[in-house]
Scaffold this motif. Structure first.
Motif, short mmCIF file in Angstrom:
data_model
loop_
_atom_site.label_atom_id
_atom_site.label_comp_id
_atom_site.label_asym_id
_atom_site.label_seq_id
_atom_site.Cartn_x
_atom_site.Cartn_y
_atom_site.Cartn_z
N ASP A 105 -2.21 0.58 -11.42
CA ASP A 105 -2.30 1.88 -10.75
C ASP A 105 -3.64 2.00 -10.02
OD1 ASP A 105 -0.83 4.57 -10.61
OD2 ASP A 105 -2.90 5.13 -11.05
N GLN A 106 -4.69 1.55 -10.70
CA GLN A 106 -6.02 1.61 -10.10
C GLN A 106 -6.08 0.74 -8.84
OE1 GLN A 106 -7.97 3.81 -11.23
NE2 GLN A 106 -9.50 3.35 -9.66
N LEU A 107 -5.46 -0.44 -8.93
CA LEU A 107 -5.45 -1.36 -7.80
C LEU A 107 -4.70 -0.72 -6.61
CD1 LEU A 107 -6.14 -4.23 -6.75
CD2 LEU A 107 -3.90 -4.97 -7.60
N ALA A 108 -3.54 -0.12 -6.90
CA ALA A 108 -2.75 0.50 -5.84
C ALA A 108 -3.53 1.63 -5.18
CB ALA A 108 -1.43 1.04 -6.41
N ASN A 109 -4.24 2.41 -5.99
CA ASN A 109 -5.05 3.51 -5.45
C ASN A 109 -6.14 3.00 -4.51
OD1 ASN A 109 -3.89 5.80 -6.61
ND2 ASN A 109 -4.97 5.50 -8.53
N GLU A 110 -6.85 1.96 -4.98
CA GLU A 110 -7.96 1.43 -4.18
C GLU A 110 -7.44 0.78 -2.90
OE1 GLU A 110 -11.32 1.35 -5.15
OE2 GLU A 110 -11.29 1.74 -7.30
N GLU A 111 -6.33 0.06 -3.02
CA GLU A 111 -5.76 -0.62 -1.84
C GLU A 111 -5.30 0.40 -0.80
OE1 GLU A 111 -3.96 -4.89 -3.32
OE2 GLU A 111 -2.71 -3.11 -3.54
N THR A 112 -4.67 1.46 -1.28
CA THR A 112 -4.19 2.50 -0.36
C THR A 112 -5.35 3.16 0.36
OG1 THR A 112 -2.40 2.94 -1.89
CG2 THR A 112 -2.77 4.57 -0.18
N ALA A 113 -6.41 3.47 -0.40
CA ALA A 113 -7.58 4.11 0.22
C ALA A 113 -8.18 3.17 1.26
CB ALA A 113 -8.60 4.47 -0.86
N TYR A 114 -8.28 1.88 0.93
CA TYR A 114 -8.83 0.90 1.88
C TYR A 114 -8.00 0.89 3.17
CZ TYR A 114 -10.02 -3.42 4.20
OH TYR A 114 -10.39 -4.33 5.16
N LYS A 115 -6.68 0.83 3.01
CA LYS A 115 -5.77 0.78 4.17
C LYS A 115 -5.93 2.03 5.02
CE LYS A 115 -2.09 -0.97 6.33
NZ LYS A 115 -2.41 -0.61 7.69
N PHE A 116 -6.06 3.17 4.35
CA PHE A 116 -6.20 4.43 5.08
C PHE A 116 -7.47 4.42 5.94
CE2 PHE A 116 -8.07 8.70 5.27
CZ PHE A 116 -7.10 9.32 6.04
N TYR A 117 -8.60 4.03 5.34
CA TYR A 117 -9.86 4.05 6.11
C TYR A 117 -9.81 3.03 7.24
CZ TYR A 117 -11.51 7.08 2.46
OH TYR A 117 -11.61 8.15 1.60
N ASP A 118 -9.18 1.89 6.97
CA ASP A 118 -9.07 0.86 8.00
C ASP A 118 -8.27 1.40 9.20
OD1 ASP A 118 -9.83 -1.85 8.52
OD2 ASP A 118 -7.69 -2.35 8.49
N ASP A 119 -7.15 2.03 8.93
CA ASP A 119 -6.32 2.60 10.01
C ASP A 119 -7.07 3.71 10.74
OD1 ASP A 119 -4.25 0.91 9.39
OD2 ASP A 119 -3.13 2.39 8.22
N LEU A 120 -7.77 4.53 9.96
CA LEU A 120 -8.49 5.66 10.56
C LEU A 120 -9.60 5.14 11.49
CD1 LEU A 120 -9.07 8.65 10.82
CD2 LEU A 120 -10.30 8.59 8.64
N ILE A 121 -10.33 4.14 11.03
CA ILE A 121 -11.40 3.56 11.86
C ILE A 121 -10.80 2.99 13.15
CG2 ILE A 121 -13.02 1.59 12.00
CD1 ILE A 121 -13.60 2.15 8.96
#
Lengths: 164, 143
Positions: A105-121
């Motif tokens: 669950d922790q991994l999924a949370n961190e991966e999702t946040a990473y993907k979000f910031y990458d797309d936003l940037i």
């Protein structure tokens, strides 16, 4: 339905940053919940490494949230009360069954946040729009947060690998 | 969600509205682009095996196109519900359209852990209203 829109206004940027805040709330809330939700004997069995990981993740997310909120404040956009979002996140929380579940669950949370910031940037970099906050400051903050999320993903992955 | 996925989603909705192949005119209206742009993109989607196009009738999704349209609509539905029910955004449709190109399905799935999407999604999406049928929007948007 307008196509190919990039981040084109302060309002849209503020909304996206707000979504980032919510994702951080999810990480923070779930990391904090994981330990509390386990039965006492399983909680005691969670070793120091995982305990530290969860505590660090919660602290880091709180820090990210504050940095995003500072950007949102400078955009002078309307925001929703975060207590309400927290209550919703808590209400939907389904505890993982064991330590592996906690780590996944922790991994999924961190991966999702990473993907979000990458797309936003990428979306901000693809846009020529000027915002009420300095583009350099905005992107620097997002680069730093994205890097920390990446480190978080690597940290969880390492723990999972040497536990396997 | 990239432009191709936004087109696939629009074709999916237009097929439901027209109960048959999606016409260029309906797609141009839904996507707010010119009919020429629609025709150009339909050609590209056809080359990629996502759409079948019959002259004078319109565009239909292939099985692969249907799967992708389904996912794209689910993502859009989650964004709409999240904006309306969690962030209490009044102009949730306009904002969902503006944000769908930036929010990817991984992120939408995480937002979904907060809004609890119904099992019938996206079949509960009302194409005429451009909103999930389960989305109750009144004063302050209730779920």
């Amino acid at each position: 339905m307008s196509l190919g829109q990039r981040v084109s206004s302060d309002h849209q940027l503020a909304r996206l940053l707000q979504i980032g805040v919510v994702l951080e709330e999810v990480v923070e809330s779930r990391a904090a919940h994981h330990l509390d939700s386990l039965p006492p004997e399983e909680r005691a069995a969670i070793d120091e490494e995982v305990r530290e990981l969860l505590e660090e993740a919660a602290d880091e997310s709180a820090d990210h949230r504050e940095r995003l909120e500072a950007l949102i404040d400078d955009l002078e956009a309307d925001t929703v009360a975060y207590e309400e979002i927290n209550a919703l996140v808590d209400a939907q929380y389904g505890p993982p069954e064991d330590t592996d579940g906690v780590l996944y669950d922790q991994l999924a949370n961190e991966e999702t946040a990473y993907k979000f910031y990458d797309d936003l940037i990428n979306a901000i970099e693809a846009s020529d729009s000027e915002f009420a906050i300095e583009r350099e400051r905005l992107l620097e903050t997002l680069y730093e947060i994205r890097e920390e999320e990446k480190d978080g993903v690597e940290e969880v992955t390492e723990i999972m690998e040497h536990r396997a | 969600m990239n432009t191709a996925d936004q087109y696939l989603k629009a074709i999916y909705l237009a097929q439901r509205i027209e109960d048959g192949p999606a016409s260029t005119g309906t797609l141009a209206d839904l996507l707010e682009v010119s009919p020429a742009s629609v025709n150009e993109m339909i050609g590209k989607l056809e080359d990629r095996g996502l759409v079948d196009h019959e002259k004078y009738k319109g565009a239909s999704l292939t099985d692969e196109g249907l799967g992708r349209a389904h996912d794209a609509l689910q993502t859009y539905c989650i964004i709409e519900r999240f904006l309306a029910n969690v962030l209490e955004v009044e102009e949730y449709q306009d904002e969902a359209r503006a944000l769908e190109s930036v929010i990817d399905d991984t992120v939408a799935e995480r937002l979904d852990t907060i809004i609890d999407r119904p099992g019938e999604c996206p079949d509960c999406f009302d194409p005429e209203r451009d909103a999930c049928e389960r989305l109750e929007v009144g004063d302050g948007c209730a779920d």
